[in-house]
Design a protein around this motif. Sequence first.
Motif, short mmCIF file in Angstrom:
data_model
loop_
_atom_site.label_atom_id
_atom_site.label_comp_id
_atom_site.label_asym_id
_atom_site.label_seq_id
_atom_site.Cartn_x
_atom_site.Cartn_y
_atom_site.Cartn_z
N GLU A 139 0.83 -1.21 0.00
CA GLU A 139 0.00 0.00 0.00
C GLU A 139 0.86 1.26 0.00
O GLU A 139 0.57 2.23 -0.72
N PHE A 140 1.91 1.26 0.79
CA PHE A 140 2.84 2.39 0.80
C PHE A 140 3.35 2.66 -0.62
O PHE A 140 3.34 3.80 -1.10
N LEU A 141 3.82 1.60 -1.28
CA LEU A 141 4.41 1.76 -2.61
C LEU A 141 3.36 2.14 -3.65
O LEU A 141 3.63 2.92 -4.56
N LYS A 142 2.16 1.59 -3.53
CA LYS A 142 1.08 1.92 -4.44
C LYS A 142 0.75 3.42 -4.38
O LYS A 142 0.48 4.06 -5.41
N GLN A 143 0.79 3.97 -3.18
CA GLN A 143 0.49 5.39 -3.00
C GLN A 143 1.69 6.29 -3.31
O GLN A 143 1.56 7.52 -3.28
N GLY A 144 2.86 5.69 -3.56
CA GLY A 144 4.05 6.48 -3.84
C GLY A 144 4.57 7.21 -2.62
O GLY A 144 5.23 8.25 -2.73
N PHE A 145 4.29 6.66 -1.43
CA PHE A 145 4.70 7.32 -0.18
C PHE A 145 6.17 7.00 0.12
O PHE A 145 6.57 5.84 0.01
N PRO A 146 6.98 7.98 0.50
CA PRO A 146 8.40 7.73 0.78
C PRO A 146 8.56 6.70 1.91
O PRO A 146 8.12 6.93 3.03
N LEU A 147 9.20 5.60 1.60
CA LEU A 147 9.32 4.48 2.54
C LEU A 147 10.68 3.85 2.44
O LEU A 147 11.20 3.63 1.34
N VAL A 148 11.26 3.53 3.61
CA VAL A 148 12.51 2.77 3.67
C VAL A 148 12.31 1.64 4.68
O VAL A 148 11.90 1.89 5.82
N LEU A 149 12.57 0.43 4.26
CA LEU A 149 12.54 -0.71 5.17
C LEU A 149 13.87 -0.79 5.91
O LEU A 149 14.92 -0.50 5.33
N VAL A 150 13.81 -1.20 7.15
CA VAL A 150 15.02 -1.31 7.94
C VAL A 150 15.02 -2.64 8.68
O VAL A 150 13.98 -3.09 9.18
N ASN A 151 16.16 -3.30 8.67
CA ASN A 151 16.37 -4.57 9.37
C ASN A 151 15.70 -5.76 8.69
O ASN A 151 16.28 -6.83 8.59
N ARG A 152 14.46 -5.58 8.21
CA ARG A 152 13.74 -6.64 7.53
C ARG A 152 13.42 -6.24 6.09
O ARG A 152 13.32 -5.06 5.76
N MET A 153 13.21 -7.27 5.24
CA MET A 153 12.88 -7.06 3.84
C MET A 153 11.56 -7.73 3.49
O MET A 153 11.06 -8.56 4.23
N THR A 154 11.03 -7.36 2.33
CA THR A 154 9.94 -8.12 1.72
C THR A 154 10.53 -8.91 0.55
O THR A 154 11.68 -8.71 0.18
N ASP A 155 9.72 -9.76 -0.06
CA ASP A 155 10.21 -10.53 -1.20
C ASP A 155 10.33 -9.67 -2.46
O ASP A 155 11.07 -10.02 -3.37
N ARG A 156 9.59 -8.56 -2.53
CA ARG A 156 9.68 -7.70 -3.69
C ARG A 156 10.95 -6.87 -3.63
O ARG A 156 11.41 -6.50 -2.55
N GLN A 157 11.52 -6.59 -4.78
CA GLN A 157 12.81 -5.92 -4.84
C GLN A 157 12.71 -4.43 -5.16
O GLN A 157 13.72 -3.72 -5.10
N ASP A 158 11.53 -3.95 -5.51
CA ASP A 158 11.38 -2.54 -5.87
C ASP A 158 11.12 -1.67 -4.64
O ASP A 158 10.20 -0.86 -4.60
N VAL A 159 11.94 -1.87 -3.63
CA VAL A 159 11.81 -1.12 -2.38
C VAL A 159 13.17 -0.52 -2.01
O VAL A 159 14.21 -0.97 -2.50
N HIS A 160 13.12 0.45 -1.14
CA HIS A 160 14.33 0.99 -0.54
C HIS A 160 14.48 0.34 0.83
O HIS A 160 13.53 0.33 1.63
N ALA A 161 15.64 -0.23 1.11
CA ALA A 161 15.83 -0.95 2.36
C ALA A 161 17.29 -0.89 2.79
O ALA A 161 18.19 -0.85 1.95
N VAL A 162 17.49 -0.91 4.10
CA VAL A 162 18.82 -1.03 4.68
C VAL A 162 18.76 -2.20 5.65
O VAL A 162 18.03 -2.15 6.64
#
Length: 346
Positions: A139-162
């Motif tokens: 939902e975050f990504l669908k809305q184009g809301f600025p999001l960064v995952l931290v410590n954990r990931m999802t299976d999708r790769q089109d995310v920003h994460a550390v």
Amino acid sequence: MTGKRVTIKDLARAVGVNPSTVSRALNPSTRHLITEEVIEKITRAADEMGYFPNRMAAALVHNKSHTIGLIISTITNPVFPPVVCGLEEVLYKAGYTLVTMSSNNIEDYERTAYGRIRERAIDGCILASAVRQDPVVDEFLKQGFPLVLVNRMTDRQDVHAVINDDEAGMRLAIDHLTGLGHRKIAHITGPMEVSTCFARLQGFTASMKSKGLSPEYVMHTTSFTAEAGFRAMKELLALKADITAVAAGSDLLALGCLDAIRDAGLSCPADISVTGYNDIPMMDRISPALTTVTVPQLEIGQKAAETLLALLEGTEKDDEKRGNIIKVTPSLSIRESTRPVGWWSP
């Protein structure tokens, strides 16, 4: 000015400057445009007059609140305090305030936190509670809301994460244990819907196979608690498989292992060596002090904040716009809970 909120115009009149100058001086991102002398006069007057910025009014005018939301899985997890420190260190300097919420590992809570972030005009979000298939992230990504995952990931790769390189961390643990002569090594892991558990299990399996060893002894738990580790270790001992070492998927799981080993009348590391993962506080103070994978959580927080600021300011590189996954490098802290096979005999 008791009883009346001090405004930027009040400060400007008191100092004898334009209100726009006061606004720039009090904003960390524009302060460099003002001389140090004027900044000092304005900040002194602000302290004396009891000025506090009206963030709500500013958010309405500029559509920017300078507030970042942080959603964590549970407030009691000792992994998160250094992450939060890293986030605050970077965000504070950039003029942002961090608001923390807990999902308690419940999807409905995470959805509620997401709703509160959107309705309160929060500028961006750091999410530390994601699971591999996470509708809130979608939902975050669908809305184009600025999001960064931290410590954990999802299976999708089109995310920003550390995140930590969890596979590499588990390889460090297995390399250490096999270097001590251990061949029958078990792994106790958390829930597979969490990326850290999944990656650490992959690291365990790949590392064992690369050494010609069987990764057959894997115990799955539904949480990262010491109680879960205790139950899993009791099940392992009941198998009578002559396990000489356990690579636990977290420090709390490892603590449960130590309790179960003692409860069975055995000793760590005399009978069974144990490694943990994360190196949460006090792992060097318990008995035996725990050998564990050290995750640079402060660095994860810092890099996550820097990544989110780049998103907010539009300064990310072109190749990062579709997602940028940063992995930090863990290390191994070797302590008393691991020893060579047969190092002690009565």
